[in-house]
Design a protein around this motif. Structure first.
Motif, short mmCIF file in Angstrom:
data_model
loop_
_atom_site.label_atom_id
_atom_site.label_comp_id
_atom_site.label_asym_id
_atom_site.label_seq_id
_atom_site.Cartn_x
_atom_site.Cartn_y
_atom_site.Cartn_z
N ALA A 1 1.09 -0.85 0.04
CA ALA A 1 0.40 -0.06 -0.44
C ALA A 1 1.00 1.37 0.24
O ALA A 1 1.88 1.01 0.32
N ALA A 2 0.84 2.45 -0.76
CA ALA A 2 1.53 3.09 -1.09
C ALA A 2 1.23 4.23 0.78
O ALA A 2 2.29 5.11 1.27
N ASP A 3 0.71 4.22 0.87
CA ASP A 3 0.37 4.86 2.62
C ASP A 3 -0.99 4.19 3.26
O ASP A 3 -2.23 4.09 3.09
N VAL A 4 -0.51 3.22 4.60
CA VAL A 4 -0.89 2.37 5.24
C VAL A 4 -1.33 3.86 6.84
O VAL A 4 -0.20 4.26 7.30
N LEU A 5 -2.05 4.38 7.62
CA LEU A 5 -2.96 4.80 8.65
C LEU A 5 -3.36 4.24 9.53
O LEU A 5 -4.55 3.49 8.97
N ALA A 6 -3.49 4.29 10.15
CA ALA A 6 -3.59 3.73 11.87
C ALA A 6 -4.72 4.83 12.31
O ALA A 6 -4.39 5.64 13.21
N VAL A 7 -6.02 4.06 12.32
CA VAL A 7 -7.24 4.62 13.40
C VAL A 7 -7.25 4.10 14.24
O VAL A 7 -7.43 3.67 14.48
N VAL A 8 -6.73 5.03 15.96
CA VAL A 8 -6.97 4.59 17.15
C VAL A 8 -7.87 5.53 17.88
O VAL A 8 -8.04 6.25 17.33
N ARG A 9 -8.33 4.98 19.32
CA ARG A 9 -8.97 5.71 19.40
C ARG A 9 -8.61 6.64 20.64
O ARG A 9 -9.10 7.72 21.30
N ASP A 10 -7.45 6.88 20.93
CA ASP A 10 -6.18 7.96 22.42
C ASP A 10 -5.20 7.62 21.99
O ASP A 10 -4.61 6.89 20.85
N GLN A 11 -4.59 8.45 22.70
CA GLN A 11 -3.12 8.61 22.69
C GLN A 11 -2.69 7.03 22.75
O GLN A 11 -1.39 7.18 22.69
N ASP A 12 -2.45 6.38 24.01
CA ASP A 12 -2.18 5.64 24.36
C ASP A 12 -1.82 4.28 23.57
O ASP A 12 -1.05 3.84 23.28
N ALA B 1 -3.32 8.65 13.14
CA ALA B 1 -4.82 9.23 14.10
C ALA B 1 -5.64 9.12 14.35
O ALA B 1 -6.14 7.65 15.19
N VAL B 2 -6.04 9.74 15.86
CA VAL B 2 -6.84 9.66 17.10
C VAL B 2 -7.90 9.87 16.47
O VAL B 2 -8.13 11.79 16.53
N ALA B 3 -9.28 9.69 16.78
CA ALA B 3 -10.13 9.61 16.11
C ALA B 3 -11.60 8.85 16.86
O ALA B 3 -11.11 7.09 17.07
N ALA C 1 -14.19 6.40 15.94
CA ALA C 1 -14.89 5.62 15.15
C ALA C 1 -16.22 6.36 14.76
O ALA C 1 -16.91 5.03 13.99
N THR C 2 -16.67 5.96 16.32
CA THR C 2 -18.44 6.35 16.23
C THR C 2 -19.06 7.63 15.65
O THR C 2 -20.28 7.76 15.86
N ASP C 3 -17.93 8.18 15.83
CA ASP C 3 -18.32 9.79 15.47
C ASP C 3 -18.45 9.63 14.26
O ASP C 3 -17.51 10.55 13.81
N PRO C 4 -18.72 10.15 12.78
CA PRO C 4 -19.00 9.78 11.80
C PRO C 4 -18.48 11.37 10.96
O PRO C 4 -17.19 10.87 9.71
N LEU C 5 -18.44 11.86 11.24
CA LEU C 5 -18.40 13.48 10.47
C LEU C 5 -16.46 13.75 10.95
O LEU C 5 -15.69 14.08 10.55
N GLY C 6 -16.09 13.79 12.82
CA GLY C 6 -15.01 13.38 13.23
C GLY C 6 -13.93 12.13 13.03
O GLY C 6 -12.66 12.49 12.06
N LEU C 7 -14.06 11.30 12.67
CA LEU C 7 -13.72 9.98 12.07
C LEU C 7 -13.06 10.75 10.87
O LEU C 7 -11.90 10.55 10.37
N ALA C 8 -13.80 11.38 9.92
CA ALA C 8 -13.84 11.40 8.15
C ALA C 8 -13.11 12.86 8.24
O ALA C 8 -12.34 12.49 7.45
N ASP D 1 -7.68 14.22 7.56
CA ASP D 1 -6.35 15.46 7.47
C ASP D 1 -5.56 14.79 7.74
O ASP D 1 -4.10 14.52 7.22
N ALA D 2 -5.16 13.31 7.56
CA ALA D 2 -4.19 12.70 7.55
C ALA D 2 -3.85 11.98 6.41
O ALA D 2 -2.24 11.95 5.81
N LEU D 3 -4.44 11.70 5.14
CA LEU D 3 -3.47 11.23 3.96
C LEU D 3 -4.51 12.76 3.05
O LEU D 3 -4.86 12.79 1.52
N ARG D 4 -4.37 13.81 3.46
CA ARG D 4 -3.93 14.79 2.73
C ARG D 4 -4.98 15.43 1.53
O ARG D 4 -5.02 15.76 0.44
#
Length: 349
Positions: A213-224, A239-241, A243-250, A255-258
């Motif tokens: 994959a050209a770019d792999v983004l890990a999305v997690v729920r908190d800083q830990d 990225a921290v987000a 996943a149950t908040d549709p607008l915030g997750l998107a 933002d992370a994927l330019r």
């Protein structure tokens, strides 16, 4: 018993005509048909969505969780959470092999079943007395039945049983991610993995990277979790987000994927309500792969329609040829991934 159905329909008690996974109750009689295998159960692994639902329902009361698991197995002849519809898998020792079994298993062989507990006839004989209800892995004694079309894998000699069980429980995820990334895209796609700090999520990160994959983004729920995933050295960015908040997750994914959604979004979050966010986080013409058993597929289908989202959605069915061996290969290649699984099995996070 005579030769049974290779898909186990002869074990269905009710309703008539159902296959084992959809059945209300199975017959866990330890007497085997000519093409069946009996396994002496040693440990169950409840799937993450099912275990979370039970823990939440009972407010963390381990004894109550244990009692409900026992009640489910006794009532249904299998372990299938009536709320999530999911089950898990098990490890044990082959106890008897029917003369017409096509599985190639031998008596005395230590194995992990690679089919869901939701379709596996199961009998518990020790009241789960060694389990305190505080973990997904359940020490148990009893018997389980494999059919002609069941799948099982020998436990590697160099891998602790608890670790092997944790890996095999989610081995379908990385194999399908590799297939999607490598076969559906001529050039390396961008991949976002939701729930990347978990078992299936971390393996999916490694598979996406392995498939170039050209770019792999890990999305997690908190800083830990972000710190934990960052130490793996697999994801290109984290990225921290929620996943149950549709607008915030998107927004976080874009933002992370330019400024654009992911070509492939992999959902490994074990809580409900992530469908719309995953769809919004995926680029037009992209693919969403749902691995979580907490997924509502009507919500996903209707949500994509309502959002006018041109995305293809795949259900991770837990089986891809060679999936168990591939997951073990990924674990061997990435010491950080092995450490993450070791911590998870030990209950350190």
């Amino acid at each position: 018993m005579s030769t049974g159905s290779p898909v186990g329909s002869h074990r269905v008690v009710s309703p008539a005509g159902a296959l084992p996974q959809a059945a209300d109750r199975l017959d866990p009689n330890p007497e085997i048909a000519d093409d069946e295998v009996r396994v002496s159960v040693e440990r169950l692994n409840l799937d993450a969505a099912s275990y979370r639902q039970l823990r939440t329902k009972h407010g963390g009361d381990g004894a109550a969780v244990r009692d409900e698991v026992l009640a489910i197995v006794e009532a249904r002849g299998k372990m299938q959470n009536p709320v999530t519809g999911s089950g898990g898998m098990l490890i044990g020792t082959v106890d008897a092999v029917g003369p017409r079994s096509p599985l190639g298993l031998k008596v005395g062989q230590k194995i992990a079943t690679l089919v869901s507990l939701t379709l596996t006839p199961l009998r518990i004989t020790d009241r789960l007395e060694r389990w305190d209800g505080s973990s997904e892995q359940v020490p148990a004694a009893g018997t389980a039945i494999l059919f002609g079309r069941s799948i099982a894998a020998p436990i590697p000699d160099d891998l602790p049983e608890e670790l092997a069980l944790a890996v095999f429980d989610v081995c379908g995820a990385p194999a399908l991610v590799r297939r999607v990334v490598s076969r559906r895209y001529h050039s390396g796609p961008t991949v976002a993995v939701l729930g990347a700090a978990g078992k299936s999520g971390s393996l999916s990160l490694a598979a996406a990277k392995d498939a170039r994959a050209a770019d792999v983004l890990a999305v997690v729920r908190d800083q830990d979790e972000a710190d934990r995933v960052d130490k793996l050295g697999i994801a290109d960015r984290v990225a921290v987000a929620d996943a149950t908040d549709p607008l915030g997750l998107a927004a976080a994914v874009n933002d992370a994927l330019r400024g654009r959604g992911a070509d492939v979004t992999v959902v490994c979050v074990d809580v409900p309500g992530c469908e719309h966010g995953a769809i919004l986080s995926t680029a037009t013409g992209g693919t969403v792969v749902f691995f979580s058993m907490a997924t509502s597929f009507p919500q996903a289908a209707l949500g994509a329609e309502g959002l006018a989202a041109d995305v293809e959605m795949l259900i991770g069915n837990g089986y891809t040829p060679g999936h168990a061996d591939y997951a073990l290969q990924l674990l061997d290649r990435h010491p950080g991934l092995r450490a993450l699984f070791d911590d998870r099995v030990a209950g350190r996070h």
